[in-house]
Design a protein around this motif. Structure first.
Motif, mmCIF file in Angstrom:
data_model
loop_
_atom_site.group_PDB
_atom_site.id
_atom_site.type_symbol
_atom_site.label_atom_id
_atom_site.label_comp_id
_atom_site.label_asym_id
_atom_site.label_seq_id
_atom_site.Cartn_x
_atom_site.Cartn_y
_atom_site.Cartn_z
ATOM 1 N N UNK A 63 0.914 -1.341 -0.360
ATOM 2 C CA UNK A 63 0.221 -0.367 0.184
ATOM 3 C C UNK A 63 0.769 0.969 0.111
ATOM 4 N N UNK A 64 0.076 2.240 -0.093
ATOM 5 C CA UNK A 64 1.471 3.650 -0.029
ATOM 6 C C UNK A 64 0.491 4.623 1.219
ATOM 7 N N UNK A 65 1.174 5.039 1.212
ATOM 8 C CA UNK A 65 0.965 5.951 3.188
ATOM 9 C C UNK A 65 1.237 7.163 2.106
ATOM 10 N N UNK A 66 -0.314 8.248 2.071
ATOM 11 C CA UNK A 66 0.163 8.888 1.052
ATOM 12 C C UNK A 66 -0.231 10.191 1.771
ATOM 13 N N UNK A 67 0.954 11.370 1.863
ATOM 14 C CA UNK A 67 0.825 12.318 2.564
ATOM 15 C C UNK A 67 0.261 13.774 2.140
ATOM 16 N N UNK A 70 -2.439 19.171 3.951
ATOM 17 C CA UNK A 70 -3.988 19.783 5.281
ATOM 18 C C UNK A 70 -4.527 19.384 5.889
ATOM 19 N N UNK A 71 -3.472 17.670 6.217
ATOM 20 C CA UNK A 71 -3.741 16.775 7.614
ATOM 21 C C UNK A 71 -2.582 16.952 8.262
ATOM 22 N N UNK A 72 -1.065 17.530 8.337
ATOM 23 C CA UNK A 72 -0.163 18.097 9.083
ATOM 24 C C UNK A 72 -0.993 17.800 10.627
ATOM 25 N N UNK A 73 -1.679 18.836 11.056
ATOM 26 C CA UNK A 73 -2.382 18.824 12.339
ATOM 27 C C UNK A 73 -2.153 17.257 12.929
ATOM 28 N N UNK A 74 -3.220 16.476 11.857
ATOM 29 C CA UNK A 74 -3.220 15.340 12.166
ATOM 30 C C UNK A 74 -2.482 14.516 12.781
ATOM 31 N N UNK A 75 -1.172 14.125 12.066
ATOM 32 C CA UNK A 75 -0.213 13.667 11.215
ATOM 33 C C UNK A 75 0.955 13.849 12.758
ATOM 34 N N UNK A 101 -5.958 -6.101 0.786
ATOM 35 C CA UNK A 101 -4.684 -4.641 1.545
ATOM 36 C C UNK A 101 -5.592 -3.861 0.468
ATOM 37 N N UNK A 102 -6.725 -2.519 1.285
ATOM 38 C CA UNK A 102 -7.531 -1.299 0.714
ATOM 39 C C UNK A 102 -6.585 -0.393 1.009
ATOM 40 N N UNK A 103 -5.553 -0.152 2.070
ATOM 41 C CA UNK A 103 -5.230 1.454 2.520
ATOM 42 C C UNK A 103 -4.248 1.238 3.208
ATOM 43 N N UNK A 104 -2.903 2.195 3.551
ATOM 44 C CA UNK A 104 -3.013 2.449 4.780
ATOM 45 C C UNK A 104 -2.349 3.909 4.963
ATOM 46 N N UNK A 105 -2.458 4.010 6.174
ATOM 47 C CA UNK A 105 -2.849 5.908 5.959
ATOM 48 C C UNK A 105 -2.334 5.962 7.494
ATOM 49 N N UNK A 106 -1.543 7.975 8.043
ATOM 50 C CA UNK A 106 -1.270 7.579 9.364
ATOM 51 C C UNK A 106 -2.674 8.860 9.904
ATOM 52 N N UNK A 107 -3.121 9.060 9.410
ATOM 53 C CA UNK A 107 -3.973 9.821 9.416
ATOM 54 C C UNK A 107 -5.559 9.283 10.447
ATOM 55 N N UNK A 108 -5.162 9.491 11.379
ATOM 56 C CA UNK A 108 -6.635 8.541 12.571
ATOM 57 C C UNK A 108 -7.881 9.006 12.277
ATOM 58 N N UNK A 110 -8.766 9.627 8.851
ATOM 59 C CA UNK A 110 -9.634 8.456 8.481
ATOM 60 C C UNK A 110 -9.046 6.967 8.451
ATOM 61 N N UNK A 111 -8.278 6.848 9.267
ATOM 62 C CA UNK A 111 -8.356 5.079 9.629
ATOM 63 C C UNK A 111 -9.722 4.382 10.546
ATOM 64 N N UNK A 112 -10.124 5.860 11.428
ATOM 65 C CA UNK A 112 -11.336 6.402 11.890
ATOM 66 C C UNK A 112 -12.554 5.680 10.512
ATOM 67 N N UNK A 113 -12.779 7.414 9.444
ATOM 68 C CA UNK A 113 -13.744 6.476 8.593
ATOM 69 C C UNK A 113 -13.551 5.229 7.944
ATOM 70 N N UNK A 114 -12.189 4.687 7.466
ATOM 71 C CA UNK A 114 -12.763 3.311 7.157
ATOM 72 C C UNK A 114 -13.549 1.604 8.286
ATOM 73 N N UNK A 115 -13.590 2.758 9.083
ATOM 74 C CA UNK A 115 -14.286 1.659 9.577
ATOM 75 C C UNK A 115 -15.771 2.036 10.224
ATOM 76 N N UNK A 116 -16.019 2.670 8.966
ATOM 77 C CA UNK A 116 -17.837 2.849 8.633
ATOM 78 C C UNK A 116 -17.876 1.920 7.776
#
Length: 171
Positions: A63-67, A70-75, A101-108, A110-116
């Motif tokens: 996967x790729x962790x995309x940065x 505008x999301x730097x505060x979350x990182x 494998x659908x995704x990998x993210x450093x944004x909490x 976004x990670x939570x949104x995937x649980x929906x």
């Protein structure tokens, strides 16, 4: 996943998944993401990495962790949490393996949104040091503090309403 914006940095990672014998009368095995490898190994997806006592570890794919700027505060919040994580997202799949494998993210967020999407398996796993350093550099280069502006409400002008009614000829 910042809307239509393109990521400024894409970091390739490998995803490690665990299949464990379930202690349940309803399911035989339990799947979960357990680790992120710092880089994409030259290994075929679903290669067995280790087997022991009812547990098998697989290299599930990349996967790729995309940065995004505008999301730097979350990182930054993720790194400051005391246990920086990468969220691994596995989606149900048709075929030889039950997940892909659908995704990998450093944004909490976004990670939570995937649980929906109820069928996804989403797991926060420890962030490898290489990723932490890359994300720290990205934050240092791209973070801009954004001020919160509270809008001021305009005071209602009771006379404006009275003037409008009078001008219209209604009494």
């Amino acid at each position: 996943m910042s809307g239509a914006a393109l990521p400024l940095v894409r970091i390739p990672v490998g995803i490690v998944v665990e299949r464990r014998k379930a202690d349940s009368p309803w399911v035989d095995v339990v799947w979960r993401g357990v680790a992120v490898l710092p880089d994409e190994p030259e290994t075929r997806p679903w290669t067995v990495l280790r087997e022991e006592e009812g547990t098998t570890l697989f290299y599930a794919g990349s996967a790729t962790v995309d940065l995004y700027p505008l999301e730097t505060a979350r990182y930054r919040d993720n790194l400051a949490s005391g246990s920086p994580s990468i969220w691994i997202v596995l989606a149900p799949a048709e075929g030889a393996w039950p997940y892909s494998v659908a995704a990998a993210t450093a944004d909490p967020a976004e990670g939570e949104a995937f649980t929906e999407a109820g069928a996804n398996l989403v797991e926060a796993v420890p962030m490898p040091e290489m990723l932490r350093e890359a994300i720290e550099s990205f934050i240092a280069e791209h973070h801009v503090e954004r001020e919160f502006f509270k809008r001021k409400r305009r005071q209602a002008d009771p006379e404006a309403l009275a003037r409008r009614q009078h001008e219209g000829g209604h009494e």
